[in-house]
Scaffold this motif. Sequence first.
Motif, PDB file in Angstrom:
ATOM      1  N   SER A 279       0.826  -1.206   0.000  1.00  0.00           N
ATOM      2  CA  SER A 279       0.000   0.000   0.000  1.00  0.00           C
ATOM      3  C   SER A 279       0.864   1.261   0.000  1.00  0.00           C
ATOM      4  O   SER A 279       0.515   2.260  -0.639  1.00  0.00           O
ATOM      5  N   ALA A 280       2.007   1.221   0.674  1.00  0.00           N
ATOM      6  CA  ALA A 280       2.887   2.395   0.694  1.00  0.00           C
ATOM      7  C   ALA A 280       3.404   2.741  -0.692  1.00  0.00           C
ATOM      8  O   ALA A 280       3.582   3.920  -1.024  1.00  0.00           O
ATOM      9  N   VAL A 281       3.663   1.722  -1.516  1.00  0.00           N
ATOM     10  CA  VAL A 281       4.188   1.984  -2.864  1.00  0.00           C
ATOM     11  C   VAL A 281       3.084   2.036  -3.913  1.00  0.00           C
ATOM     12  O   VAL A 281       3.357   2.258  -5.095  1.00  0.00           O
ATOM     13  N   ALA A 347      -4.516   4.114   0.823  1.00  0.00           N
ATOM     14  CA  ALA A 347      -4.623   3.381   2.087  1.00  0.00           C
ATOM     15  C   ALA A 347      -3.287   3.250   2.801  1.00  0.00           C
ATOM     16  O   ALA A 347      -3.238   2.792   3.944  1.00  0.00           O
ATOM     17  N   GLY A 348      -2.197   3.635   2.143  1.00  0.00           N
ATOM     18  CA  GLY A 348      -0.867   3.446   2.715  1.00  0.00           C
ATOM     19  C   GLY A 348      -0.420   4.605   3.597  1.00  0.00           C
ATOM     20  O   GLY A 348      -0.981   5.702   3.550  1.00  0.00           O
ATOM     21  N   THR A 349       0.604   4.354   4.412  1.00  0.00           N
ATOM     22  CA  THR A 349       1.210   5.384   5.267  1.00  0.00           C
ATOM     23  C   THR A 349       2.730   5.316   5.093  1.00  0.00           C
ATOM     24  O   THR A 349       3.440   4.784   5.946  1.00  0.00           O
ATOM     25  N   PRO A 350       3.247   5.853   3.979  1.00  0.00           N
ATOM     26  CA  PRO A 350       4.677   5.746   3.718  1.00  0.00           C
ATOM     27  C   PRO A 350       5.553   6.528   4.685  1.00  0.00           C
ATOM     28  O   PRO A 350       6.758   6.291   4.750  1.00  0.00           O
ATOM     29  N   ASP A 351       4.959   7.446   5.446  1.00  0.00           N
ATOM     30  CA  ASP A 351       5.752   8.240   6.396  1.00  0.00           C
ATOM     31  C   ASP A 351       5.611   7.743   7.836  1.00  0.00           C
ATOM     32  O   ASP A 351       5.891   8.484   8.782  1.00  0.00           O
TER      33      ASP A 351
END
Length: 366
Positions: A279-281, A347-351
């Motif tokens: 999801s982050a990518v 939906a992602g949380t890359p940070d």
Amino acid sequence: MHVVLAGGGTAGHIEPMLALADALTRRTAPGGGPAVQVTCLGTARGLETRLVPARGYDLRLIPPVPLPRRPTPDLLRVPARVWRAVAETRALLTGLGADVLVGFGGYVALPAYLAARRAGVPVVVHEGNPLPGLANRVGARLAARVAVSTPGTPLHAGEHVGMPLRPSISHLDRAGLRAEARAAFGLDADRPTLLVFGGSQGAASLNRAAVAAADALTAAGVQVLHARGPRNTDVTVPPRPAGAAPYVVVDYLERMDLAYAAADLALCRSGAVTVAELSAVGLPGAFVPLPIGNGEQRLNALPVVEAGGGLLVDDAELTPAWVTENLVPLLTDPAALAALAANAAAAGTPDADERLADMVLEVVSR
């Protein structure tokens, strides 16, 4: 500032711990240089003995305190083991001059939480799974702040932060790296690409379904990058005819960033880190939860699937026909793939690594 991190045993605890360590050590003091010193706690039996030193961090070992899953005579030995581990960990925290302890669950975390409480060191808990384990349920009651990866995780005072990830994943430019990634695996530059992997050891049911659907996939113009697992050397696919879409089988993927950049869709298990990375990518997944355990892997995937960023199929229902009927039409529909990818990214949380680092430093500053 000295931050002590406790999270060993499995990669699900160690990888987010190391991602936080990286985020903390990127912070610089006013005069230059790192503002934070990091020490990791682990046991001699976990993957941390290899992974933590390889990333350049100091590792201190404490006695493991495994808890029996059912009443056995070994349960009577647990209090003495806890007392010993807590005493040793408290001495470590005091000797290191720890300003805060951050725990990620597992055998290492429970004695670390109790030791920090006795030493007067504030605690931050990070829970990577939607169903918290015993160590983090105890730790959350002692903690100054509690972070969770999955919204709605039933943990006392939990705040949604996400899963801390290594920068090579969280900062991945899939589109910019796509041509290089596909060339690295011997794939064609412009074909839709399915990535198949079942974790570091592979997954038998995924291997069977994907290999049996190989003709249908490649006949439709879909190329496949398939990590079968290092022990599954019997998983093979006959060479494709000249001009056909490639089907590339490898034992293991050393560069997950390249694999994610090469792919348009992943067929994979739904471990917490895998779901967070996809999801982050912004890579949609067809998630196949592990059919054993407490149903945790299904819960990992649900937020992304419900957001329209992937598919969910039970292990028993994953057949070559399911792959053919569900993934081939999707992989040959660029608009549908783009919509899935956008929903997965939303939906992602890359940070998450930086958000958790902010939380930890705020606790110290208070």
